[in-house]
Design an enzyme around this catalytic site. Structure first.
Site, PDB file in Angstrom:
ATOM      1  N   GLY A 198       0.937  -1.149  -0.042  1.00  0.00           N
ATOM      2  CA  GLY A 198      -0.074   0.018  -0.212  1.00  0.00           C
ATOM      3  C   GLY A 198       0.682   1.245  -0.052  1.00  0.00           C
ATOM      4  O   GLY A 198       2.073   1.185   0.032  1.00  0.00           O
ATOM      5  N   LEU A 199       0.297   2.432  -0.132  1.00  0.00           N
ATOM      6  CA  LEU A 199       1.066   3.656  -0.351  1.00  0.00           C
ATOM      7  C   LEU A 199       1.554   3.983   0.984  1.00  0.00           C
ATOM      8  O   LEU A 199       1.356   3.318   2.165  1.00  0.00           O
ATOM      9  CB  LEU A 199      -0.089   4.877  -0.214  1.00  0.00           C
ATOM     10  CG  LEU A 199      -0.893   4.888  -1.704  1.00  0.00           C
ATOM     11  CD1 LEU A 199      -1.999   5.800  -1.684  1.00  0.00           C
ATOM     12  CD2 LEU A 199       0.039   5.203  -3.013  1.00  0.00           C
ATOM     13  N   PRO A 200       2.634   4.919   1.178  1.00  0.00           N
ATOM     14  CA  PRO A 200       3.223   5.490   2.276  1.00  0.00           C
ATOM     15  C   PRO A 200       2.077   5.811   3.339  1.00  0.00           C
ATOM     16  O   PRO A 200       1.423   6.827   2.713  1.00  0.00           O
ATOM     17  CB  PRO A 200       4.143   6.474   1.941  1.00  0.00           C
ATOM     18  CG  PRO A 200       4.381   5.975   0.360  1.00  0.00           C
ATOM     19  CD  PRO A 200       3.074   5.709  -0.337  1.00  0.00           C
ATOM     20  N   GLY A 201       2.280   5.558   4.695  1.00  0.00           N
ATOM     21  CA  GLY A 201       1.158   6.320   5.414  1.00  0.00           C
ATOM     22  C   GLY A 201      -0.099   5.323   5.548  1.00  0.00           C
ATOM     23  O   GLY A 201      -1.012   5.705   5.922  1.00  0.00           O
ATOM     24  N   SER A 202      -0.235   4.317   4.619  1.00  0.00           N
ATOM     25  CA  SER A 202      -1.454   3.806   4.312  1.00  0.00           C
ATOM     26  C   SER A 202      -1.732   2.713   5.736  1.00  0.00           C
ATOM     27  O   SER A 202      -2.884   2.514   6.291  1.00  0.00           O
ATOM     28  CB  SER A 202      -1.731   2.618   3.284  1.00  0.00           C
ATOM     29  OG  SER A 202      -0.564   1.639   3.240  1.00  0.00           O
ATOM     30  N   GLY A 203      -0.732   2.427   6.748  1.00  0.00           N
ATOM     31  CA  GLY A 203      -1.013   1.652   7.847  1.00  0.00           C
ATOM     32  C   GLY A 203      -0.416   0.087   7.720  1.00  0.00           C
ATOM     33  O   GLY A 203      -0.625  -0.726   8.661  1.00  0.00           O
ATOM     34  N   LYS A 204       0.514  -0.262   6.711  1.00  0.00           N
ATOM     35  CA  LYS A 204       0.955  -1.391   6.403  1.00  0.00           C
ATOM     36  C   LYS A 204       1.821  -1.912   7.709  1.00  0.00           C
ATOM     37  O   LYS A 204       1.570  -3.066   8.244  1.00  0.00           O
ATOM     38  CB  LYS A 204       1.797  -1.329   5.375  1.00  0.00           C
ATOM     39  CG  LYS A 204       1.426  -1.074   3.924  1.00  0.00           C
ATOM     40  CD  LYS A 204       2.597  -0.971   2.869  1.00  0.00           C
ATOM     41  CE  LYS A 204       3.559   0.148   3.143  1.00  0.00           C
ATOM     42  NZ  LYS A 204       3.539   1.341   2.845  1.00  0.00           N
ATOM     43  N   SER A 247       5.811  -1.847  -2.259  1.00  0.00           N
ATOM     44  CA  SER A 247       5.687  -2.796  -3.180  1.00  0.00           C
ATOM     45  C   SER A 247       4.814  -2.473  -4.313  1.00  0.00           C
ATOM     46  O   SER A 247       3.619  -3.058  -4.535  1.00  0.00           O
ATOM     47  CB  SER A 247       5.464  -4.310  -2.772  1.00  0.00           C
ATOM     48  OG  SER A 247       4.553  -4.430  -1.554  1.00  0.00           O
TER      49      SER A 247
END
Ligand code: ADX
Length: 218
Positions: A40-46, A114
């Site tokens: 997921g995007l940066p800051g999405s919570g991964k 990714s």
């Protein structure tokens, strides 16, 4: 009388199994290693989700490991940048390690942007070539929300042109088309999002653990 005997026998079996497990120091053991890949995007919570998942599984006694893009870039992928080529290299390195750990029976939690579908597919193929399970979790928090959160202040720098090739701003993110799970963390409490992942994972884990003979006690 029959009921009492059945209940007592059940209880004795339970106690024996529990003691045996403790003596052997064994944990629940999965028949096939698993890679749970948070993209997921940066800051999405991964990372938050992956760490929460790892902690929960570890508490249950599973053999768990974690590979976080930010952390991996400080050693295994040190020196790699954010061009497509370097990101693909980073993902393939992470995927290679994850596949080895899974092959040895671990549950591996990966969190990395990714952004390219092709690299994710290559990792999936590698993991599955060892007979292990690959579960793709798309942390689908929308870009506006990630920009608003901006936990590391990097979106601001990227929008000001101070960071090049920043995912979501000046570098693409290819969404997974058919992930095992898609989760948007916009409104959810951290614990709530985590529960969604763990609830979806539970039946799979119990089907993999059930029926495994315990390793011999030492
Ligand atoms: S990936 O694209 O190769 O999967 P990875 O997850 O390892 O990325 O690393 C992303 C982290 O690197 C981000 O969380 C952020 O802290 C940092 N970073 C620095 N520069 C960039 C950039 N240009 N694009 C994305 N992330 C960046």
């Amino acid at each position: 009388l029959v009921v009492i005997i059945v209940v007592l026998a059940g209880l004795a079996g339970y106690v024996w199994t529990t003691l045996h497990r403790e003596r052997a120091g064994t944990a629940p053991w999965v028949k096939r290693g698993i890679v749970i890949w948070f993209t997921g995007l940066p800051g999405s919570g991964k990372s938050t989700l992956a760490v929460g998942c790892a902690d929960d599984l570890e508490r249950q006694g599973y053999l768990v490991d974690e590979l976080d893009g930010d952390v991996v870039r400080t050693h295994l992928s040190r020196g790699l940048g954010f061009s497509r080529e370097d990101r693909d290299e980073n993902i393939l390195r992470i995927g290679w390690v994850a596949s080895r750990l899974a092959r040895a029976g671990a549950i591996v939690l990966v969190s990395a942007i990714s952004p390219y579908a092709d690299a994710r597919r290559r990792v999936q193929t590698l993991v599955e070539s060892h007979g292990c399970i690959f579960l793709e979790v798309h942390v689908a928090t929308p870009l506006e929300v990630c920009i608003r959160r901006d936990p590391k202040g990097l979106y601001e720098l990227a929008r000001a042109g101070k960071i090049a090739e920043f995912t979501g701003i000046s570098s693409p993110y290819e969404e997974p088309e058919n992930p095992w799970l898609r989760i948007d963390t916009t409104d959810a409490e951290e614990r709530h999002s985590l529960n969604i992942v763990l609830t979806k994972l539970r039946p799979l884990l119990s089907s993999l653990v059930r029926g495994m003979p315990l390793p011999p006690s030492t």
